[in-house]
Write a protein that holds these residues in place. Structure first.
Motif, PDB file in Angstrom:
ATOM      1  N   CYS A  60      29.516  50.418  52.635  1.00 31.42           N
ATOM      2  CA  CYS A  60      29.023  51.786  52.793  1.00 31.42           C
ATOM      3  C   CYS A  60      29.462  52.666  51.640  1.00 31.42           C
ATOM      4  N   PHE A  61      28.686  53.702  51.440  1.00 39.79           N
ATOM      5  CA  PHE A  61      28.970  54.746  50.457  1.00 39.79           C
ATOM      6  C   PHE A  61      29.268  56.011  51.236  1.00 39.79           C
ATOM      7  N   ILE A  62      30.387  56.657  50.945  1.00 39.30           N
ATOM      8  CA  ILE A  62      30.800  57.848  51.673  1.00 39.30           C
ATOM      9  C   ILE A  62      30.874  59.014  50.699  1.00 39.30           C
ATOM     10  N   ARG A  63      30.117  60.040  51.004  1.00 40.06           N
ATOM     11  CA  ARG A  63      30.134  61.251  50.171  1.00 40.06           C
ATOM     12  C   ARG A  63      31.492  61.944  50.312  1.00 40.06           C
ATOM     13  N   GLY A  64      32.068  62.355  49.201  1.00 37.59           N
ATOM     14  CA  GLY A  64      33.405  62.940  49.203  1.00 37.59           C
ATOM     15  C   GLY A  64      33.548  64.172  50.076  1.00 37.59           C
ATOM     16  N   SER A  65      32.475  64.944  50.227  1.00 35.54           N
ATOM     17  CA  SER A  65      32.564  66.192  50.989  1.00 35.54           C
ATOM     18  C   SER A  65      32.671  65.976  52.488  1.00 35.54           C
ATOM     19  N   VAL A  66      32.435  64.752  52.981  1.00 35.18           N
ATOM     20  CA  VAL A  66      32.533  64.496  54.428  1.00 35.18           C
ATOM     21  C   VAL A  66      33.838  63.793  54.803  1.00 35.18           C
ATOM     22  N   VAL A  67      34.711  63.558  53.826  1.00 36.88           N
ATOM     23  CA  VAL A  67      35.978  62.873  54.078  1.00 36.88           C
ATOM     24  C   VAL A  67      37.022  63.873  54.574  1.00 36.88           C
ATOM     25  N   ARG A  68      37.664  63.536  55.674  1.00 36.29           N
ATOM     26  CA  ARG A  68      38.777  64.349  56.181  1.00 36.29           C
ATOM     27  C   ARG A  68      40.096  63.807  55.636  1.00 36.29           C
ATOM     28  N   TYR A  69      40.326  62.501  55.820  1.00 37.94           N
ATOM     29  CA  TYR A  69      41.570  61.865  55.370  1.00 37.94           C
ATOM     30  C   TYR A  69      41.262  60.495  54.781  1.00 37.94           C
ATOM     31  N   VAL A  70      42.140  60.057  53.894  1.00 32.35           N
ATOM     32  CA  VAL A  70      42.139  58.671  53.432  1.00 32.35           C
ATOM     33  C   VAL A  70      43.542  58.144  53.691  1.00 32.35           C
TER      34      VAL A  70
END
Length: 93
Positions: A60-70
């Protein structure tokens, strides 16, 4: 640029990405760009009962603006390197 450089060093490591919609995905970090967009491979959903529609997703590709935590692997954090980089960035260099 601090976090971009840091995440580039984690390519090939397993991370867990929690999204703003409460979906948590664990997988191998394949790539990251300057916007902190993340590409994961060999993914699996942390809470499979809550998100059964995601069971078949493997990459999957995850857009940075939807990330809460890594969440990083415990041995993936070099505290001294992170402190030094933070100090340099705070000084403007």
């Amino acid at each position: 640029m601090l976090f971009f450089s840091y995440f580039k060093d984690l390519v090939g490591r397993e991370v867990t990405v929690e999204l703003k919609n409460d979906l948590a995905i664990r997988g191998t970090l394949h790539s990251v760009d300057q916007y902190l967009n993340i590409k994961l491979e060999n993914t699996r959903v942390v809470d499979q009962d809550k998100h059964p529609h995601m069971l078949s997703v493997r990459n999957c590709f995850i857009r940075g603006s939807v990330v809460r935590y890594v969440q990083l692997p415990p041995d993936g954090v070099d505290i001294e390197l992170l402190h030094d980089a933070t100090r340099r960035e705070a000084r403007g260099g």
